[in-house]
Scaffold this active site. Sequence first.
Site, PDB file in Angstrom:
ATOM      1  N   ARG A 294      13.719  -3.490  11.508  1.00 17.80           N
ATOM      2  CA  ARG A 294      12.346  -3.018  11.594  1.00 17.80           C
ATOM      3  C   ARG A 294      12.319  -1.564  11.126  1.00 17.80           C
ATOM      4  O   ARG A 294      13.235  -0.807  11.457  1.00 17.80           O
ATOM      5  CB  ARG A 294      11.957  -3.090  13.080  1.00 17.80           C
ATOM      6  CG  ARG A 294      10.532  -3.273  13.375  1.00 17.80           C
ATOM      7  CD  ARG A 294      10.379  -3.524  14.874  1.00 17.80           C
ATOM      8  NE  ARG A 294      10.306  -4.926  15.190  1.00 17.80           N
ATOM      9  CZ  ARG A 294       9.241  -5.690  14.957  1.00 17.80           C
ATOM     10  NH1 ARG A 294       8.155  -5.162  14.446  1.00 17.80           N
ATOM     11  NH2 ARG A 294       9.251  -6.964  15.265  1.00 17.80           N
TER      12      ARG A 294
ATOM     13  N   ASN B  32      28.098  -5.495  15.529  1.00 21.08           N
ATOM     14  CA  ASN B  32      28.310  -4.042  15.461  1.00 21.08           C
ATOM     15  C   ASN B  32      28.124  -3.386  16.836  1.00 21.08           C
ATOM     16  O   ASN B  32      28.870  -2.486  17.205  1.00 21.08           O
ATOM     17  CB  ASN B  32      27.368  -3.406  14.423  1.00 21.08           C
ATOM     18  CG  ASN B  32      27.885  -3.610  13.009  1.00 21.08           C
ATOM     19  OD1 ASN B  32      28.833  -2.966  12.578  1.00 21.08           O
ATOM     20  ND2 ASN B  32      27.295  -4.555  12.277  1.00 21.08           N
TER      21      ASN B  32
ATOM     22  N   ASN C  32      21.876   4.614  10.579  1.00 21.97           N
ATOM     23  CA  ASN C  32      21.777   3.170  10.346  1.00 21.97           C
ATOM     24  C   ASN C  32      22.984   2.708   9.543  1.00 21.97           C
ATOM     25  O   ASN C  32      23.537   3.462   8.743  1.00 21.97           O
ATOM     26  CB  ASN C  32      20.497   2.887   9.537  1.00 21.97           C
ATOM     27  CG  ASN C  32      20.312   1.414   9.226  1.00 21.97           C
ATOM     28  OD1 ASN C  32      20.492   0.555  10.086  1.00 21.97           O
ATOM     29  ND2 ASN C  32      19.959   1.095   7.981  1.00 21.97           N
TER      30      ASN C  32
ATOM     31  N   HIS D  55      24.160  -0.279   6.779  1.00 28.50           N
ATOM     32  CA  HIS D  55      23.556  -1.243   5.859  1.00 28.50           C
ATOM     33  C   HIS D  55      24.662  -1.900   5.027  1.00 28.50           C
ATOM     34  O   HIS D  55      25.544  -1.207   4.529  1.00 28.50           O
ATOM     35  CB  HIS D  55      22.541  -0.542   4.950  1.00 28.50           C
ATOM     36  CG  HIS D  55      21.827  -1.499   4.055  1.00 28.50           C
ATOM     37  ND1 HIS D  55      20.830  -2.343   4.510  1.00 28.50           N
ATOM     38  CD2 HIS D  55      21.997  -1.790   2.748  1.00 28.50           C
ATOM     39  CE1 HIS D  55      20.408  -3.092   3.506  1.00 28.50           C
ATOM     40  NE2 HIS D  55      21.106  -2.781   2.426  1.00 28.50           N
TER      41      HIS D  55
END
Length: 201
Positions: free
Chosen positions: A93, A16, A109, A111
């Site tokens: 994390r 990514n 983020n 996912h």
Amino acid sequence: MKKTKIAVFASGTGSNFDTIVRERKAGHLNVEVCLLVCDKPEALVVEKASQYGIPTFAFEAKSYENKEGFEREIEKQLKKLEVEWVILAGYMRLIGPTLLQAYPNRMINIHPSLLPAFPGKDAIGQAFDAGVKVTGVTVHFVDEGMDTGQIIDQEALRILDSDDRDSLQKRVQEVEHRLFPATIQKLISERGNQNEKKSTH
Ligand code: GAR
């Protein structure tokens, strides 16, 4: 138009990260990738950043007393480079209060599942083992939970009878590599960047 300064956080292969840098080079993403932050100095993503000449802050959590210790150090680096958005691309994390307070609503983020299904590690394996027929990819804002922040965008993907974990992972990542840069570009063009915002007041 002024480029928005971003930092990418990653822990692993960095596909990514690689896509973000390539899309920037291709002119599809109006950002400057100022820094890679990596909590695994031996990760492949560190090599990729060095090939692209992107500065890296690689650290080992165990060298610090606690999360606040390394997050203060990361925050210092981000502020020095005037980073405006933080992009988590496989950073495995949880983000603590130090960085959450430094980048409120400016940290996102990716996912590999349709959240809230299958949060945490190995979401693709979790979906495969559960026998669901549809999974996908989610981009969301980061909060203190594990993959729990407000959802920005999602794309669904059918799990085929012929899929094994590897083929599913490959297809999920193809979706990620399309959805993530497009979502980042949309967000930054909608919200502008901090400096532009400041200059309008
Ligand atoms: C990506 O599939 C990303 O969605 C996932 O880690 C992988 C990193 O791959 N992130 C999470 O599971 C976050 N909970 P990459 O290093 O090739 O970009």
